[in-house]
Design a protein around this motif. Structure first.
Motif, PDB file in Angstrom:
ATOM      1  N   SER A  13       0.832  15.234   2.124  1.00  0.00           N
ATOM      2  CA  SER A  13       1.351  13.552   2.508  1.00  0.00           C
ATOM      3  C   SER A  13       3.217  13.564   2.430  1.00  0.00           C
ATOM      4  N   ILE A  61       2.514   1.670  -3.281  1.00  0.00           N
ATOM      5  CA  ILE A  61       1.493   2.053  -4.606  1.00  0.00           C
ATOM      6  C   ILE A  61       1.050   3.756  -4.164  1.00  0.00           C
ATOM      7  N   TYR A  62       0.864   4.227  -2.553  1.00  0.00           N
ATOM      8  CA  TYR A  62       0.955   5.670  -2.984  1.00  0.00           C
ATOM      9  C   TYR A  62       1.887   6.720  -2.976  1.00  0.00           C
ATOM     10  N   GLY A  63       2.919   5.689  -2.199  1.00  0.00           N
ATOM     11  CA  GLY A  63       4.317   7.109  -2.461  1.00  0.00           C
ATOM     12  C   GLY A  63       4.481   6.679  -4.518  1.00  0.00           C
ATOM     13  N   VAL A  69       1.467   7.022  -6.757  1.00  0.00           N
ATOM     14  CA  VAL A  69       1.102   7.227  -8.003  1.00  0.00           C
ATOM     15  C   VAL A  69       1.201   9.124  -7.580  1.00  0.00           C
ATOM     16  N   ILE A  70       1.136   9.555  -5.890  1.00  0.00           N
ATOM     17  CA  ILE A  70       1.216  10.525  -5.621  1.00  0.00           C
ATOM     18  C   ILE A  70       3.128  11.760  -5.412  1.00  0.00           C
ATOM     19  N   ILE A  77       1.221  -1.162   0.189  1.00  0.00           N
ATOM     20  CA  ILE A  77       0.180  -0.136  -0.357  1.00  0.00           C
ATOM     21  C   ILE A  77       0.694   0.902   0.038  1.00  0.00           C
ATOM     22  N   GLN A  78       1.974   0.979   0.839  1.00  0.00           N
ATOM     23  CA  GLN A  78       3.061   2.072   0.624  1.00  0.00           C
ATOM     24  C   GLN A  78       3.584   2.340  -1.001  1.00  0.00           C
ATOM     25  N   HIS A 135       3.583   9.862   4.672  1.00  0.00           N
ATOM     26  CA  HIS A 135       4.778   8.989   4.095  1.00  0.00           C
ATOM     27  C   HIS A 135       6.683   8.597   4.542  1.00  0.00           C
ATOM     28  N   LYS A 157       1.385  16.671  -2.165  1.00  0.00           N
ATOM     29  CA  LYS A 157       3.040  16.485  -2.229  1.00  0.00           C
ATOM     30  C   LYS A 157       2.722  16.819  -0.606  1.00  0.00           C
TER      31      LYS A 157
END
Length: 249
Positions: free
Chosen positions: A173, A154-156, A158-159, A151-152, A177, A170
């Motif tokens: 987040s 994928i989020y990193g 995408v963002i 999850i971490q 992050h 950014k």
């Protein structure tokens, strides 16, 4: 009143800058250097243990233990060491920010892939040996760690990489992050330590000498793994060689 609001605003701005890597106010270089040395030692020790003492590695074998041996090797080298190197890449690699961002992303992807394969081999060993799955705290935490790690990542991706969020997203987040990344990594190190303990307990209950060479090797490998994780965290919380080139956004 306006004076206090101005002071608070400046303090908040400085505090946000510090979250990008200067929490300790110490240079990161000595910590990253020690992390590299401990990482090399960890790779050597886990390979010596599983190849020299446990008989080697195999994807298919009548000796199912050889299948399981892939698990600790990939989890330590992948999720712990390569994952740790990914975390400190912003502090240890003297390249441009965009290059370091890509290295950070790729190393975490490699760590995640190796971790998934490593967990699969544990299930494969259990299934082919008639052993129940997911009955121990180590296994529960392991599933949680690999899920949070994915999850971490994928989020990193995408963002911070593609398609990329807005500048404000950014900035908002980034502290989360960093925090969640370190939290998942520390949890991974703790889970690995539990895995060493669990495996050594099984071996000793099957007749392995408690004060023998292999028992000491397993414990020492676990200690090196924990120390490596500690220096990764210290590196992540220390000051980068170039403050302006650190922020991973």
């Amino acid at each position: 009143m306006q004076y206090f609001q101005s002071v608070f605003s400046k303090f908040r701005g400085r505090n946000r800058q510090r979250t990008a890597g200067m929490a300790l106010g110490l240079p990161a270089t000595p910590f990253t250097f020690m992390a590299h040395l401990l990482g090399i030692a960890g790779v050597v020790l886990v390979l010596v243990w599983n190849i020299n003492f446990r008989g080697g590695l195999a994807w298919e074998s009548s000796n199912k233990t050889l299948i399981f041996n892939i698990h600790p090797v990939l989890m330590v080298i992948g999720l712990i060491i390569i994952g740790g190197e990914a975390i400190i890449s912003y502090k240890s690699i003297p390249l441009k920010k965009e290059v370091k961002k890509l290295i950070h992303l790729v190393l975490h992807a490699i760590a995640l892939i190796l971790g998934i394969i490593g967990i699969y081999t544990a299930f494969k060993f259990h299934n082919e040996s008639g052993i129940a799955n997911l009955y121990s705290l180590h296994s529960w935490l392991g599933i949680g760690v690999i899920s949070l790690y994915a999850i971490q990542w994928i989020y990193g991706f995408v963002i911070f990489f593609y398609p990329g969020g807005s500048g404000s997203l950014k900035r908002e987040s980034l502290p989360w992050h960093v925090f969640l990344g370190l939290f998942v990594y520390v949890l991974a190190v703790g889970t690995a330590a539990l895995g060493f303990l669990e495996k050594l307990t099984f071996l000793e209950s099957s007749g392995l000498e408690k004060y023998g060479t292999e028992a000491f090797l397993v414990n020492f490998t676990a200690i090196i793994t924990i120390l490596f994780g500690a220096f990764v965290v210290l590196s992540a919380l220390s000051q980068a060689p170039s403050d302006d080139d650190y922020a991973p956004i």
